[in-house]
Design a protein around this motif. Structure first.
Motif, PDB file in Angstrom:
ATOM      1  N   LEU A 254      60.609   3.241  76.389  1.00 14.14           N
ATOM      2  CA  LEU A 254      61.577   2.302  75.830  1.00 14.14           C
ATOM      3  C   LEU A 254      61.533   2.333  74.306  1.00 14.14           C
ATOM      4  O   LEU A 254      62.578   2.394  73.636  1.00 14.14           O
ATOM      5  N   GLU A 255      60.343   2.288  73.745  1.00 10.22           N
ATOM      6  CA  GLU A 255      60.210   2.251  72.285  1.00 10.22           C
ATOM      7  C   GLU A 255      60.697   3.551  71.641  1.00 10.22           C
ATOM      8  O   GLU A 255      61.290   3.528  70.551  1.00 10.22           O
ATOM      9  N   ARG A 256      60.480   4.658  72.302  1.00 14.18           N
ATOM     10  CA  ARG A 256      60.997   5.931  71.791  1.00 14.18           C
ATOM     11  C   ARG A 256      62.525   5.910  71.729  1.00 14.18           C
ATOM     12  O   ARG A 256      63.134   6.324  70.731  1.00 14.18           O
ATOM     13  N   LEU A 257      63.156   5.405  72.789  1.00 10.85           N
ATOM     14  CA  LEU A 257      64.614   5.364  72.837  1.00 10.85           C
ATOM     15  C   LEU A 257      65.180   4.359  71.830  1.00 10.85           C
ATOM     16  O   LEU A 257      66.212   4.615  71.199  1.00 10.85           O
ATOM     17  N   LEU A 258      64.504   3.223  71.673  1.00  8.28           N
ATOM     18  CA  LEU A 258      64.944   2.243  70.678  1.00  8.28           C
ATOM     19  C   LEU A 258      64.887   2.816  69.267  1.00  8.28           C
ATOM     20  O   LEU A 258      65.826   2.656  68.477  1.00  8.28           O
ATOM     21  N   ALA A 259      63.787   3.503  68.941  1.00 12.09           N
ATOM     22  CA  ALA A 259      63.643   4.095  67.607  1.00 12.09           C
ATOM     23  C   ALA A 259      64.720   5.149  67.367  1.00 12.09           C
ATOM     24  O   ALA A 259      65.314   5.226  66.279  1.00 12.09           O
ATOM     25  N   GLU A 260      64.999   5.948  68.386  1.00 14.56           N
ATOM     26  CA  GLU A 260      66.047   6.972  68.260  1.00 14.56           C
ATOM     27  C   GLU A 260      67.412   6.326  68.018  1.00 14.56           C
ATOM     28  O   GLU A 260      68.182   6.765  67.168  1.00 14.56           O
ATOM     29  N   THR A 261      67.702   5.277  68.765  1.00 19.74           N
ATOM     30  CA  THR A 261      68.985   4.593  68.644  1.00 19.74           C
ATOM     31  C   THR A 261      69.127   3.914  67.290  1.00 19.74           C
ATOM     32  O   THR A 261      70.203   3.931  66.675  1.00 19.74           O
ATOM     33  N   LYS A 262      68.042   3.303  66.819  1.00 21.77           N
ATOM     34  CA  LYS A 262      68.100   2.546  65.563  1.00 21.77           C
ATOM     35  C   LYS A 262      67.852   3.415  64.330  1.00 21.77           C
ATOM     36  O   LYS A 262      67.917   2.929  63.201  1.00 21.77           O
TER      37      LYS A 262
ATOM     38  N   THR B 168      65.028   4.938  63.306  1.00 17.66           N
ATOM     39  CA  THR B 168      63.766   4.620  62.631  1.00 17.66           C
ATOM     40  C   THR B 168      62.643   5.516  63.168  1.00 17.66           C
ATOM     41  O   THR B 168      62.802   6.209  64.170  1.00 17.66           O
ATOM     42  N   GLU B 169      61.509   5.445  62.501  1.00 14.86           N
ATOM     43  CA  GLU B 169      60.366   6.255  62.944  1.00 14.86           C
ATOM     44  C   GLU B 169      59.776   5.739  64.241  1.00 14.86           C
ATOM     45  O   GLU B 169      59.405   6.517  65.121  1.00 14.86           O
ATOM     46  N   ARG B 170      59.683   4.417  64.357  1.00 15.17           N
ATOM     47  CA  ARG B 170      59.070   3.842  65.558  1.00 15.17           C
ATOM     48  C   ARG B 170      59.713   2.501  65.893  1.00 15.17           C
ATOM     49  O   ARG B 170      60.470   1.935  65.097  1.00 15.17           O
ATOM     50  N   ALA B 171      59.394   2.004  67.086  1.00 11.26           N
ATOM     51  CA  ALA B 171      59.818   0.669  67.509  1.00 11.26           C
ATOM     52  C   ALA B 171      58.684   0.044  68.296  1.00 11.26           C
ATOM     53  O   ALA B 171      57.784   0.737  68.785  1.00 11.26           O
ATOM     54  N   LEU B 172      58.727  -1.282  68.433  1.00  9.97           N
ATOM     55  CA  LEU B 172      57.687  -2.010  69.154  1.00  9.97           C
ATOM     56  C   LEU B 172      58.348  -3.099  69.985  1.00  9.97           C
ATOM     57  O   LEU B 172      59.134  -3.901  69.462  1.00  9.97           O
ATOM     58  N   ALA B 173      58.028  -3.129  71.283  1.00 16.25           N
ATOM     59  CA  ALA B 173      58.615  -4.125  72.185  1.00 16.25           C
ATOM     60  C   ALA B 173      57.746  -5.378  72.234  1.00 16.25           C
ATOM     61  O   ALA B 173      56.518  -5.297  72.360  1.00 16.25           O
TER      62      ALA B 173
ATOM     63  N   GLU C  66      77.496   0.694  60.248  1.00 13.33           N
ATOM     64  CA  GLU C  66      77.730   0.795  58.807  1.00 13.33           C
ATOM     65  C   GLU C  66      76.852   1.848  58.133  1.00 13.33           C
ATOM     66  O   GLU C  66      76.888   2.007  56.919  1.00 13.33           O
ATOM     67  N   GLY C  67      76.041   2.556  58.926  1.00 17.52           N
ATOM     68  CA  GLY C  67      75.219   3.635  58.389  1.00 17.52           C
ATOM     69  C   GLY C  67      74.183   3.187  57.379  1.00 17.52           C
ATOM     70  O   GLY C  67      73.931   3.868  56.374  1.00 17.52           O
ATOM     71  N   LEU C  68      73.525   2.062  57.658  1.00 13.84           N
ATOM     72  CA  LEU C  68      72.597   1.469  56.693  1.00 13.84           C
ATOM     73  C   LEU C  68      71.127   1.610  57.095  1.00 13.84           C
ATOM     74  O   LEU C  68      70.263   0.924  56.555  1.00 13.84           O
ATOM     75  N   GLU C  69      70.825   2.508  58.024  1.00 15.80           N
ATOM     76  CA  GLU C  69      69.452   2.631  58.512  1.00 15.80           C
ATOM     77  C   GLU C  69      68.441   2.901  57.395  1.00 15.80           C
ATOM     78  O   GLU C  69      67.315   2.391  57.439  1.00 15.80           O
ATOM     79  N   ASP C  70      68.845   3.668  56.382  1.00 18.45           N
ATOM     80  CA  ASP C  70      67.915   4.039  55.311  1.00 18.45           C
ATOM     81  C   ASP C  70      67.766   2.955  54.247  1.00 18.45           C
ATOM     82  O   ASP C  70      66.921   3.074  53.357  1.00 18.45           O
ATOM     83  N   ARG C  71      68.587   1.896  54.343  1.00 18.06           N
ATOM     84  CA  ARG C  71      68.531   0.846  53.322  1.00 18.06           C
ATOM     85  C   ARG C  71      67.951  -0.460  53.863  1.00 18.06           C
ATOM     86  O   ARG C  71      67.756  -1.408  53.104  1.00 18.06           O
ATOM     87  N   ILE C  72      67.697  -0.505  55.152  1.00 19.57           N
ATOM     88  CA  ILE C  72      67.169  -1.727  55.782  1.00 19.57           C
ATOM     89  C   ILE C  72      65.791  -1.415  56.352  1.00 19.57           C
ATOM     90  O   ILE C  72      65.641  -0.543  57.210  1.00 19.57           O
TER      91      ILE C  72
ATOM     92  N   VAL D 279      61.126  -4.645  67.503  1.00 20.84           N
ATOM     93  CA  VAL D 279      61.203  -4.424  66.056  1.00 20.84           C
ATOM     94  C   VAL D 279      61.233  -2.916  65.856  1.00 20.84           C
ATOM     95  O   VAL D 279      60.475  -2.184  66.509  1.00 20.84           O
ATOM     96  N   ALA D 280      62.095  -2.455  64.958  1.00 17.56           N
ATOM     97  CA  ALA D 280      62.188  -1.026  64.652  1.00 17.56           C
ATOM     98  C   ALA D 280      62.064  -0.832  63.149  1.00 17.56           C
ATOM     99  O   ALA D 280      62.630  -1.594  62.362  1.00 17.56           O
ATOM    100  N   GLY D 281      61.305   0.181  62.759  1.00 20.13           N
ATOM    101  CA  GLY D 281      61.108   0.448  61.344  1.00 20.13           C
ATOM    102  C   GLY D 281      60.185   1.631  61.144  1.00 20.13           C
ATOM    103  O   GLY D 281      60.075   2.516  62.007  1.00 20.13           O
ATOM    104  N   SER D 282      59.485   1.636  60.042  1.00 17.57           N
ATOM    105  CA  SER D 282      58.583   2.742  59.720  1.00 17.57           C
ATOM    106  C   SER D 282      57.339   2.702  60.604  1.00 17.57           C
ATOM    107  O   SER D 282      57.005   1.678  61.204  1.00 17.57           O
ATOM    108  N   SER D 283      56.638   3.821  60.659  1.00 16.88           N
ATOM    109  CA  SER D 283      55.374   3.875  61.413  1.00 16.88           C
ATOM    110  C   SER D 283      54.372   2.873  60.862  1.00 16.88           C
ATOM    111  O   SER D 283      53.643   2.228  61.621  1.00 16.88           O
ATOM    112  N   GLU D 284      54.354   2.730  59.529  1.00 19.63           N
ATOM    113  CA  GLU D 284      53.408   1.796  58.916  1.00 19.63           C
ATOM    114  C   GLU D 284      53.719   0.353  59.315  1.00 19.63           C
ATOM    115  O   GLU D 284      52.814  -0.442  59.580  1.00 19.63           O
ATOM    116  N   LEU D 285      55.007   0.016  59.364  1.00 18.15           N
ATOM    117  CA  LEU D 285      55.395  -1.335  59.779  1.00 18.15           C
ATOM    118  C   LEU D 285      54.920  -1.609  61.202  1.00 18.15           C
ATOM    119  O   LEU D 285      54.325  -2.663  61.475  1.00 18.15           O
ATOM    120  N   ILE D 286      55.163  -0.691  62.105  1.00 19.21           N
ATOM    121  CA  ILE D 286      54.791  -0.899  63.502  1.00 19.21           C
ATOM    122  C   ILE D 286      53.281  -0.990  63.656  1.00 19.21           C
ATOM    123  O   ILE D 286      52.772  -1.829  64.421  1.00 19.21           O
TER     124      ILE D 286
END
Length: 407
Positions: free
Chosen positions: A100-108, A110-115, A242-248, A266-273
């Motif tokens: 699930l987290e892999r698919l969420l990160a791909e969709t959003k 981002t590098e990673r996601a956390l459920a 809106e193509g804002l993945e790199d700014r959020i 939550v989806a974001g950088s590896s460090e955030l997760i």
């Protein structure tokens, strides 16, 4: 002996006198139509004999009874188990969660996601883990964001709803105050937090302008896509549209609305997760998301990305909005959520009762959930509503509106 308990009867009486008491009304299934029961007060409910159309659900894509989503939940229950059994950090992490987290990160994007166990837990856990010095929050942000700020004991600056100019002015004021106090920008952490789609007004945040303001003042941006995930570009949210993945820096959402399951992410950088895995108390000290829920959400996201449910939803939204507005109803919002604003709470209740008598369900939303004088019916079509269902809903609104004297 003094009684230091709670006068619950008086509380309930006050709620009833002010038309604020809410009740539970069970339904036999979560779908575009169902049989409802009157409030039972703890007794076994008795279902109504008439089936009603549901125009009040967050099941936007109608996937709760989709066979593919149900089969995914059944398979996960049979092969992995019905519950995670422990915190994800103990033994509650499974391959279903990872998928699930892999698919969420791909969709959003981002590098990673956390459920998380809920969207509420995701918001509270993220804000408290980051411990920002100042949070800049839209005035209509969800309660979980507000509670996260309270629990983090952070300074919260509220800006006007969806108003980038107000946000800019608030940021500027705090920057000037920090400068007068001799603090450098690096001395403080600033976080701008907003919903992308607001659940009661149907409005959409001006994310690009928010990003412009954030970059000018060096703040991070956190966007809650609870009511957008699955509905926009490639199954993503407004951020993706809106193509804002790199700014959020931080994207959140729920699995319990368009993704027809339960939980949040939550989806974001590896460090955030990694930081959230260690510091978000609502993640660390909660049993992991139930594997069937994770599997259902994963399959629903796949369907949202590759099926036609999103297109069918937006067609229904356009048809319903046009019909309501052509009758003379005031309809707010820019999303799939169509608030039919009545104003007076008693009129809103009467209108909701009127359409319910005609087998259409869209309950009245009134203070304190919304500001005084803006009571409304929050009307939401699903992708699985047929054109005849939309027509039935419009006919119910016309008849009830005329009966109540609103048309």
């Amino acid at each position: 002996m003094a009684d230091r308990g709670f006068d619950l009867e008086d509380r309930l009486r006050t709620l009833e006198e002010n038309d604020l008491k809410r009740v539970l009304s069970p339904v036999d299934r979560v779908a575009e139509r169902g049989y409802f029961a009157d409030p039972s007060g703890g007794e076994l409910p008795v279902l109504d004999s008439a089936e009603a159309l549901v125009f009040a659900s967050n099941n936007y894509l109608g996937l709760t009874d989709d066979q593919r989503v149900q089969d995914a939940a059944r398979q996960a229950a049979a092969t992995v188990g019905t519950g995670a059994g422990a915190s994800r950090l103990v033994t509650g992490d499974t391959m279903v969660h990872q998928d699930l987290e892999r698919l969420l990160a791909e969709t959003k994007g981002t590098e990673r996601a956390l459920a998380f166990s809920s969207g509420y837990a995701a918001n509270v856990g993220t804000i408290t883990a980051l411990e920002p010095d100042v949070v800049f929050s839209d005035e209509l942000n969800h309660a979980s964001i507000i509670d996260g700020c309270r629990l983090a004991d952070t300074e919260t600056a509220v800006y006007d709803h969806c108003d980038a100019a107000s946000l800019w002015a608030t940021l500027e004021e705090h920057a000037e105050r920090a400068s007068r106090a001799g603090r450098e920008p690096a001395d403080e952490s600033w976080l701008i937090v907003t919903d992308s789609v607001f659940s009661m007004d149907g409005t959409v945040a001006p994310l690009e302008e928010i990003c412009d303001a954030a970059e000018e003042f060096g703040a991070w941006v956190m966007v809650d896509e609870a009511h957008a995930t699955g509905l926009y570009a490639n199954g993503g949210g407004v951020v993706q549209a809106e193509g804002l993945e790199d700014r959020i820096q931080i994207q959140l959402g729920t699995l319990s609305k368009a993704l027809a399951s339960q939980g949040g992410y939550v989806a974001g950088s590896s460090e955030l997760i990694e930081c959230l895995c260690n510091d978000a108390r609502s993640f660390v000290f909660s049993t992991g998301l139930a594997p069937p829920a994770a599997a259902a959400a994963s399959e629903a996201l796949h369907v949202a990305r590759h099926g036609d449910a999103r297109e069918r939803l937006w067609e229904n939204v356009a048809h319903l909005r046009d019909g309501l507005e052509s009758m003379g109803f005031e309809v707010w919002g820019d999303s799939q959520i169509l608030p039919v604003v009545v104003g007076d709470r008693r009129d809103a209740i009467a209108l909701a009762d009127g359409i319910r008598e005609r087998d259409v369900v869209a309950p009245a939303i009134r203070p304190p959930t919304v500001p005084e004088g803006t009571s409304r019916l929050r009307v939401v079509p699903l992708a699985t509503h047929e054109q005849g269902d939309i027509v039935s809903c419009l006919e119910a609104f016309r008849a009830a509106g005329e009966e109540v004297g609103l048309l």
